[in-house]
Design an enzyme around this catalytic site. Structure first.
Site, short mmCIF file in Angstrom:
data_model
loop_
_atom_site.label_atom_id
_atom_site.label_comp_id
_atom_site.label_asym_id
_atom_site.label_seq_id
_atom_site.Cartn_x
_atom_site.Cartn_y
_atom_site.Cartn_z
N GLY A 205 22.00 20.10 -10.12
CA GLY A 205 20.64 19.38 -9.60
C GLY A 205 20.76 17.86 -10.58
O GLY A 205 22.36 17.56 -10.24
N ASN A 206 19.88 17.80 -10.27
CA ASN A 206 19.92 15.85 -10.39
C ASN A 206 19.00 15.44 -11.59
O ASN A 206 18.29 16.58 -12.03
CB ASN A 206 19.66 15.34 -9.60
N ARG A 207 19.14 14.28 -11.84
CA ARG A 207 18.43 13.66 -13.00
C ARG A 207 16.67 13.16 -12.41
O ARG A 207 16.13 12.89 -13.07
CB ARG A 207 18.86 11.99 -13.03
N SER A 208 16.46 13.44 -11.20
CA SER A 208 15.27 13.13 -10.94
C SER A 208 14.15 14.04 -12.16
O SER A 208 14.10 14.67 -12.51
CB SER A 208 15.01 13.37 -9.36
N ALA A 275 14.45 14.08 -4.92
CA ALA A 275 15.51 13.95 -4.88
C ALA A 275 16.01 15.12 -3.92
O ALA A 275 15.87 16.27 -4.92
CB ALA A 275 16.53 13.57 -5.98
#
Ligand SMILES: Cc1cc2nc3c(=O)[nH]c(=O)nc-3n(C[C@H](O)[C@H](O)[C@H](O)COP(=O)(O)O)c2cc1C
Length: 401
Positions: A205-208, A275
């Site tokens: 995943g990512n931090r968005s 994102a």
């Protein structure tokens, strides 16, 4: 188009006399104006003056004209509320949701844009309490204007003067125009960060957080658009702020592509703020991966480029496409230079470049954006809360339409 209704709130600063000029300017521009002074403001200027200038009855206390429920009616009927002057006291009470006079009740019930023009002595303006109150109000989307520098009440001078009525009127009229400039348009916004499954419980995943996308959806709605929000893994507490938008939930980049292609057909404006993972694991296990005591290599395959797909047919299908590029600079080029190169490559009408890092850009923080056209021209650069940046972005979109 119907006449706009503007509530002019007046609190007890000496600049209250200037609100009379503000009322005249707003009326001259065709607005229907209702004045709501605080009790302290009525010690500075008279109710009779305000009734004569607005042509409307003036109430101060919540208990007056109770049959008309003025404390919520004013807010419900207003296209915009402007508080000028806004005292330190009224800013503080608004920040805390206190409602012990008619103006504060109106502000608490407001769903329309609110502009506040502070006026006070420099010591009060620079006091940490006021500084914090202004920051909190701005983060909630209230448009607290800056102050001017110059002569204050008495002999002293410095920052704290209310902006001149002409500047405030111009700002408020532009704000009202914005509440309608996307009427009849359908806007699709994507928000959040995609998750690419490794097995039933793990993902890349990512931090968005989805906050920026949610602010964009709010802004589009406040300008009269019909809005669809395609949200990838956005927390319920963040989604709450997008109330009133049609919500489509997705998980992975491929879900996002399918949802965006479906929703974008028939849309006038598509803002691709989510994102999206560039890569996904080639293999998704059906059962949880077990530990083996050995190193593990995960093979990744490139995901489809959603922005490029949406941009490809945009002219033919008559929609405007806006992309986002979260960039980090390095020794070769700055974040903006990478963004400009990407804007030329992607073919979206506009690309919003924001610099990100571990503590920059993600979550409930201020952000800096540069908006770049497809020929690489930087059309706007701005910095501030995500709700403020959402306004700047839609201003640029309107210009481009
Ligand atoms: C002559 C005079 C001028 C004032 N000017 C200001 C001002 O410019 N800004 C401010 O924050 N307070 C000012 N005050 C203090 C406010 O009137 C006071 O804080 C009051 O409680 C504000 O109430 P309100 O916010 O409900 O209007 C002034 C007071 C007086 C007597």
């Amino acid at each position: 188009m119907s006449r706009s209704r503007i509530v002019v709130g007046i609190s007890g600063g000496i600049a209250a006399y200037k609100s009379c000029i503000l009322i005249r300017l707003l009326r001259k521009a065709g607005a229907d104006v209702v004045a709501v002074p605080t009790p302290a403001a009525l010690e500075m200027i008279g109710k009779t003056t305000l009734e004569a200038l607005t042509g409307n009855r003036v109430h101060v206390r919540t208990s007056e004209a109770a049959d008309q429920v003025t404390h919520v009616r004013h807010a419900q009927e207003a296209d915009a509320i402007v508080v000028a002057p806004a005292t330190a006291n009224t800013l503080a009470k608004t920040r805390w949701g206190i409602a012990d006079n008619l103006l504060l009740n109106t502000l608490l019930a407001a769903r329309c844009p609110v502009v506040m023009a502070p006026a006070m002595h420099t010591e009060m303006w620079t006091n940490p309490a006021t500084v914090e109150n202004v920051a909190v109000l701005r983060s909630r989307g209230i448009d607290v204007l800056d102050v001017g520098v110059g002569q204050l009440t008495g002999k002293d001078a410095g920052p704290g003067r209310m902006l001149e009525p002409e500047a405030i009127a111009e700002h408020v009229l532009a704000t009202v125009a914005r509440t309608r400039d996307l009427q009849g348009r359908h806007v699709v916004v994507s928000a959040g960060g995609t998750r690419e499954p490794l097995d039933p419980v793990r993902f890349l995943g990512n931090r968005s957080s989805g906050r920026f996308g949610v602010e964009l959806a709010r802004e589009a709605r406040s300008r009269g658009a019909e809005v669809t929000l395609v949200a990838a893994n956005v927390e319920a507490s963040v989604l709450e702020r997008a109330g009133g938008t049609r919500l489509v939930r997705v998980e992975s980049a491929r879900d996002m592509l399918e949802a965006m292609e479906r929703e974008a057909s028939g849309a006038d404006i598509v803002v691709m703020c989510a994102a999206v993972a560039d890569y996904r694991p080639v293999e998704r296990l059906d059962v949880k991966r077990k530990k083996t005591g050995e190193d593990l290599a995960v093979r990744l395959v490139e995901n489809p480029d959603i922005l490029a797909a949406l941009a490809r047919d945009r002219r033919k299908e008559g929609r405007l496409v806006v992309g986002f590029a979260a960039e980090t600079g390095d020794e070769t080029a700055s974040a903006l230079e990478y963004g400009i190169a990407k804007a030329r490559r992607k073919g979206a009408d506009l690309l919003v470049v924001n610099e990100v890092g571990e503590r920059l850009g993600f979550g409930d923080v201020d952000t800096a954006v540069a908006i770049v056209a497809d020929d690489g021209t930087v059309v706007r650069e701005a910095e501030g809360s995500k709700s403020r940046m959402a306004r700047v972005i839609f201003d640029a979109i309107r210009e481009r339409m």
